[in-house]
Design a protein around this motif. Structure first.
Motif, PDB file in Angstrom:
ATOM      1  N   ILE A  95       0.973  -1.183   0.043  1.00  0.00           N
ATOM      2  CA  ILE A  95      -0.147  -0.125  -0.147  1.00  0.00           C
ATOM      3  C   ILE A  95       0.841   1.265  -0.063  1.00  0.00           C
ATOM      4  N   ALA A  96       1.993   1.215   0.830  1.00  0.00           N
ATOM      5  CA  ALA A  96       2.833   2.485   0.950  1.00  0.00           C
ATOM      6  C   ALA A  96       3.613   2.753  -0.483  1.00  0.00           C
ATOM      7  N   GLY A  97       4.058   1.578  -0.903  1.00  0.00           N
ATOM      8  CA  GLY A  97       4.743   1.644  -2.472  1.00  0.00           C
ATOM      9  C   GLY A  97       3.485   2.128  -3.321  1.00  0.00           C
ATOM     10  N   SER A  98       2.429   1.824  -3.375  1.00  0.00           N
ATOM     11  CA  SER A  98       1.399   2.307  -4.323  1.00  0.00           C
ATOM     12  C   SER A  98       1.090   3.882  -4.266  1.00  0.00           C
ATOM     13  N   LYS A 102       2.069   6.813  -6.953  1.00  0.00           N
ATOM     14  CA  LYS A 102       1.107   7.627  -7.433  1.00  0.00           C
ATOM     15  C   LYS A 102       1.584   9.189  -7.358  1.00  0.00           C
ATOM     16  N   LEU A 103       2.518   9.366  -6.146  1.00  0.00           N
ATOM     17  CA  LEU A 103       2.777  10.785  -5.799  1.00  0.00           C
ATOM     18  C   LEU A 103       3.621  11.390  -6.827  1.00  0.00           C
ATOM     19  N   ARG A 104       4.469  10.490  -7.564  1.00  0.00           N
ATOM     20  CA  ARG A 104       5.444  10.945  -8.541  1.00  0.00           C
ATOM     21  C   ARG A 104       5.695  10.134  -9.748  1.00  0.00           C
ATOM     22  N   ALA A 105       6.269  10.568 -10.697  1.00  0.00           N
ATOM     23  CA  ALA A 105       6.416   9.755 -12.041  1.00  0.00           C
ATOM     24  C   ALA A 105       7.687   8.573 -11.659  1.00  0.00           C
ATOM     25  N   VAL A 106       7.211   7.444 -12.171  1.00  0.00           N
ATOM     26  CA  VAL A 106       8.406   6.513 -11.766  1.00  0.00           C
ATOM     27  C   VAL A 106       8.243   5.595 -12.817  1.00  0.00           C
ATOM     28  N   LYS A 110      11.420  -0.414 -14.514  1.00  0.00           N
ATOM     29  CA  LYS A 110      12.978  -0.592 -13.836  1.00  0.00           C
ATOM     30  C   LYS A 110      12.714  -0.745 -12.406  1.00  0.00           C
ATOM     31  N   MET A 111      11.620  -0.049 -11.771  1.00  0.00           N
ATOM     32  CA  MET A 111      11.379  -0.173 -10.250  1.00  0.00           C
ATOM     33  C   MET A 111      11.304  -1.685  -9.952  1.00  0.00           C
ATOM     34  N   ILE A 194      12.135   1.659  -3.571  1.00  0.00           N
ATOM     35  CA  ILE A 194      12.131   0.340  -4.035  1.00  0.00           C
ATOM     36  C   ILE A 194      10.741   0.097  -3.680  1.00  0.00           C
ATOM     37  N   ASN A 195       9.824  -0.491  -4.353  1.00  0.00           N
ATOM     38  CA  ASN A 195       8.733  -1.325  -4.115  1.00  0.00           C
ATOM     39  C   ASN A 195       8.946  -2.411  -3.090  1.00  0.00           C
TER      40      ASN A 195
END
Length: 505
Positions: A95-98, A102-106, A110-111, A194-195
């Motif tokens: 959830i934190a990774g998602s 969404k808050l930044r372009a990524v 690659k991630m 890193i997710n």
């Protein structure tokens, strides 16, 4: 529409939401007001690493940990499903990774690409298992279930209670609570870079499940005839398991995202078929594993060479009632914090270095914060590993003279600070609150001449070591607040044959 709603990805999300809610509820009701026989330690008992590490340290399997067989067998059949479907730590990290994504372009491709740093969890697992084989259980430091249980019990719920109230009779405080909160927040913030950083790089339970899922019966497989190498299957991959190439089954968390995201319907879950892609073997360097084992072998005697609560009795290390002998206690306690959460008086606290490095985060009693309630045995009801054995109230308080009460220590007076002894001030608080029958505290009337020449009779308190059970209420209620005039130490505790008074009357 219905088919999309009932996709494996959405089914997994429903299960994840259910188990996360169940975890939050179970930790929340771990209290004297709400427990009511619920299996509050369910997630800890499901944890295979808890079962394995406690077995290696004590060579016994506590009956409550038999539930972990469900996860072990399930992982060997269905793959590493626990991490994305059940594990609250993994779900919260996802959830934190998602949110961060969404808050930044990524670049999600690659991630979510595999990195060699993801091997580290296997070396960490090897280190913990080597230490466990030598007799010290440290898996609770990074095992996600004890870790998140401890974080919620010591940091999250007290913080929520501070703003909303309702969880506790009074606002709880825990030593080291801020440190635990900072570690927990740091773990969540790592998802910005890193997710699922914790799950992929650090989690020893994930490493164990990865080993168990090396060749699962059911697995994700790719139909090479249909695949057009669009890489969309990588974008939302939980495990960075390279589903677009040679799948790393030990890293695959069976999140089912690749199946839903594939536009060509080339990704499948089930028994592999002839057209399926090959799978990559476990990416672990054998030399590094040997080095890790050697490091653990060297580290163990260094840990034991310092003075700890096991090698020398420490007066400040007072364990909860029902705790087994200190050496065995340290071999069983996984530092989960359940006993701290359930304690109604907030006396059970996480140890910092009072019990040495081995005992960090293990439960101790700090009587300046609370006291051991005379008729309470809740801490013995929630321990998942038997470090605190189940007690009844009758067994705790005893039935003299046939059955003696359980002692966790003995109280001693500091006559230089006691008001009747040193300051000619009347005080009978300690005797009033003493719960034993007959009371362990008794008075001697002494006539004293005051400074102005008058005389007055004072009641000077004495402690009967045979009746004192070390509950600490006298220390907690003592009106001398900075350093109480009566203090409890672990001497005389029932669980130890050596930590006893040296002189007998």
């Amino acid at each position: 529409m219905i088919k999309k709603l009932l996709s494996l990805k959405n089914i997994r999300r429903l299960y994840a939401a259910f188990f996360l809610a169940l975890f939050v509820i179970l930790v929340g009701i771990t209290s004297f007001r709400s427990m009511k026989g619920y299996q509050v330690s369910l997630f800890l008992e499901l944890d295979p690493l808890v079962a394995l590490s406690s077995f290696l340290t004590s060579w016994t399997v506590y009956k409550g940990l038999a539930l972990s067989l469900i996860i072990i067998v399930g992982t060997m059949v269905f793959g590493r499903f626990f991490c994305s479907w059940i594990c609250p730590m993994g779900i919260i990290n996802q959830i934190a990774g998602s949110i961060f994504n969404k808050l930044r372009a990524v670049d999600l491709i690659k991630m979510n690409a595999y990195r060699t740093i993801y091997r580290f969890k296997y070396y960490g697992l090897a280190l913990f298992l080597v230490l466990a084989a030598f007799g010290t259980i440290q898996t609770g430091l990074l095992d996600p279930i004890p870790f998140i249980t401890r974080a919620f019990a010591v940091s999250v719920y007290p913080a929520v209670n501070y703003w909303s109230g309702g969880f506790y009779l009074k606002q709880p405080v825990f030593q080291g609570g801020f440190l635990l909160a900072a570690i927990f927040i740091t773990v969540l913030f790592a998802n910005r870079f890193i997710n699922r950083f914790w799950c992929r790089s650090l989690c020893p339970l994930g490493a164990l499940l990865g080993l168990l899922s090396f060749r699962p019966i059911m697995q994700i497989w790719r139909d090479t005839a249909k695949c057009n190498d669009c890489m969309k299957c990588v974008q939302n991959c939980h495990g960075a398991c390279d589903p677009h190439a040679s799948l790393r089954t030990s890293e695959c968390m069976v999140c089912m995202n690749c199946i839903s995201d594939c536009p060509e319907n080339a990704m499948h879950y089930g028994l592999p078929k002839n057209a399926s892609s090959v799978h990559t073997p476990l990416d672990v360097n054998r030399r590094r594993l040997i080095e890790t084992a050697v490091f653990g072998t060297v580290m163990f005697p260094m840990m034991r060479s310092v003075i700890t609560s096991k090698t020398a009795a420490q007066h400040s290390v007072i364990r909860p009632p029902g705790s087994i002998a200190e050496g065995d206690f340290l071999r069983r306690c996984i530092k989960c914090g359940e006993c701290m959460k359930v304690c109604p008086t907030n006396v059970i606290q996480p140890a910092l270095l009072e019990a040495g490095f081995e005992g960090i985060w293990t439960p101790i009693l700090l009587n300046k914060i609370g006291y051991c309630e005379y008729n309470c045995v809740l801490c013995s009801r929630v321990c998942p590993t038997g470090a605190i054995t189940p007690l009844t109230v009758e067994k705790k308080i005893g039935k003299p003279p046939a059955q003696k009460p359980l002692k966790i220590g003995i109280a001693f007076y500091d006559r230089g600070r006691c008001l009747p002894w040193s300051m000619h001030t009347e005080c009978i608080v300690c005797e009033e609150v003493c719960p034993t029958s007959p009371k362990a505290i008794w008075f001697q009337d002494v006539e004293m001449q005051l400074r102005d020449g008058t005389t007055k009779v004072f009641k000077r308190p004495y402690m009967d070591p045979e009746l004192c059970i070390g509950c600490g209420i006298c220390e907690n209620k003592c009106p001398v607040r900075d350093k109480p005039a009566v203090r409890v130490t672990s001497i005389g505790e029932t669980r130890s044959l050596t930590n006893q008074m040296s002189l007998k009357s």
